[in-house]
Design an enzyme around this catalytic site. Structure first.
Site, PDB file in Angstrom:
ATOM      1  CG  HIS A  13      42.465  40.637  73.759  1.00 51.40           C
ATOM      2  ND1 HIS A  13      41.434  40.534  74.671  1.00 51.40           N
ATOM      3  CD2 HIS A  13      42.009  41.463  72.790  1.00 51.40           C
ATOM      4  CE1 HIS A  13      40.418  41.271  74.258  1.00 51.40           C
ATOM      5  NE2 HIS A  13      40.744  41.856  73.117  1.00 51.40           N
ATOM      6  CG  HIS A 193      36.440  42.069  74.502  1.00 51.44           C
ATOM      7  ND1 HIS A 193      36.623  40.874  73.873  1.00 51.44           N
ATOM      8  CD2 HIS A 193      37.219  42.970  73.845  1.00 51.44           C
ATOM      9  CE1 HIS A 193      37.497  41.046  72.872  1.00 51.44           C
ATOM     10  NE2 HIS A 193      37.869  42.304  72.839  1.00 51.44           N
ATOM     11  CD  GLU A 196      37.482  47.375  74.884  1.00 48.94           C
ATOM     12  OE1 GLU A 196      36.564  46.583  74.649  1.00 48.94           O
ATOM     13  OE2 GLU A 196      38.309  47.728  74.017  1.00 48.94           O
ATOM     14  CG  ASP A 274      41.977  45.058  71.522  1.00 43.66           C
ATOM     15  OD1 ASP A 274      41.400  44.004  71.244  1.00 43.66           O
ATOM     16  OD2 ASP A 274      41.398  46.037  72.035  1.00 43.66           O
ATOM     17  CG  ASP A 275      41.221  45.419  67.284  1.00 36.91           C
ATOM     18  OD1 ASP A 275      40.783  44.459  66.635  1.00 36.91           O
ATOM     19  OD2 ASP A 275      40.769  45.767  68.389  1.00 36.91           O
TER      20      ASP A 275
END
Ligand code: ADE
Ligand code: ZN
Length: 328
Positions: A13, A193, A196, A274-275
């Site tokens: 991810h 997703h 979350e 993730d980021d």
């Protein structure tokens, strides 16, 4: 504390556009004759944003500096180079064709850059990567159907899946069932997703209305015992990103985060970043934090890497080769 550096890692991810550090964004801006959005950069190679919806806007601003095939190649290569240096064997890169179009780059030109980055990184570091096309919820149902149709019409061995991302709050999963059906029928792996920014009902909706066997985050499933049972019964793997969840205030701190409880209940969990620069993290940091805050031992870390590889959207031959590199 165990040193996690040598532990083989895998990441399911990772938003490719969300992997760019401010230094790279500045470099691309300069190369493209653009003015870098200095107001979104923090001094320590992270970004400034207020909440989830603001984060999505800041993410778009950084992404807008991508203009050429070379930019997409360099972004991909930079992430994979750094990942390989911490013993990441495999990564799935969520890439948004809609963001490319927003940047004025065609799907073909941007995708060719991503593919080149993957091939160069494999040649230089041996790391494997695959591409998941993003269905971005807040770009609307029609955009996602178009992405799915494009994917079905343009198969490529490195494009192996789709991932529903974006604004979970205002765009419920079931709206995207047609796009997912097209992707699944084209043989693409499907993940979304959910759980979350919203609670267990959002995870139920995703797993009941979409043909998915993985959930991005899914951490708020912990609030519903029946959902935990369903995740196990249906063999659904969670792509857990603790650093992201804490940065986005899904949980106040690591003591509140359910990674350990999910694992102990028997849910299949994996670790991802993730980021990373948006959330001041990295995959290496997530493995470290699993030890520091959740008392994972070496065997449990290896098990999470194996869980990732078992659930990876990759051909069986590659999966077996990668699994053979993760001895338990
Ligand atoms: N797009 C990029 N990062 C995301 C996240 N953490 N959740 C939803 N959409 C995203
Ligand atoms: Zn994500």
């Amino acid at each position: 504390m165990i040193n996690t550096h040598n532990i083989p890692k895998a990441e399911l991810h990772l938003h490719l556009e969300g992997s760019m550090k401010p230094t790279l964004v500045r470099h691309l801006a300069k190369r493209n004759g653009l003015i870098a959005p200095e107001n979104i950069f923090a001094p320590d190679e992270t970004y400034i944003w207020k909440d989830f919806l603001d984060f999505l806007k800041v993410y778009d601003q950084a992404t807008l500096m991508l203009k050429t095939t070379q930019d997409y190649r360099d972004m991909t290569y930079a992430y994979l180079e750094e990942s390989a240096q911490v013993n990441t064997l495999y990564a799935e890169l969520i890439y948004s064709t809609d963001h490319a179009l927003l940047c004025g780059v065609s799907i073909e030109d941007s995708l060719n850059g991503v593919i080149q980055g993957i091939e160069d990184a494999k040649r230089d570091f041996g790391i494997e990567a695959r591409i998941l096309l993003a269905f971005v919820r807040h770009f609307g149902v029609d955009s996602c159907v178009n992405v799915a149709k494009w994917a079905a019409a343009n198969p490529h061995p490195l494009i192996t899946g789709v991932n529903l991302a974006g604004d979970e709050i205002h765009f419920p999963a079931e709206q995207f069932s047609v796009a997912f059906r097209i992707a699944a029928d084209a043989g693409l792996g499907c993940t979304a997703h959910a759980g979350e920014m919203m609670g267990p009902e959002s995870v139920w909706q995703a797993i009941d209305t979409l043909p998915i066997n993985r959930v991005g985050h899914g951490v708020r499933s912990i609030e519903d015992n029946k959902l935990i049972e369903a995740l196990m019964k249906r063999n659904i793997t969670l792509e857990v990103c603790p650093g992201s969840n804490i940065a986005l205030q899904v949980y106040a701190d690591f003591t509140q985060h359910p990674l350990r409880r999910l694992k102990d209940l028997g849910v299949t969990v994996t670790l991802s970043s993730d980021d990373p620069p948006f959330f001041a993290t990295s995959l290496a940091n997530e493995y470290d934090n699993a030890v520091r805050y959740f008392q994972f031992n070496e065997k449990e870390l290896l098990e999470m890497t194996r869980n990732s590889l078992k659930a990876a959207f990759v051909d069986e031959n590659t999966r077996q080769k990668l699994l053979a590199r993760v001895a338990v």
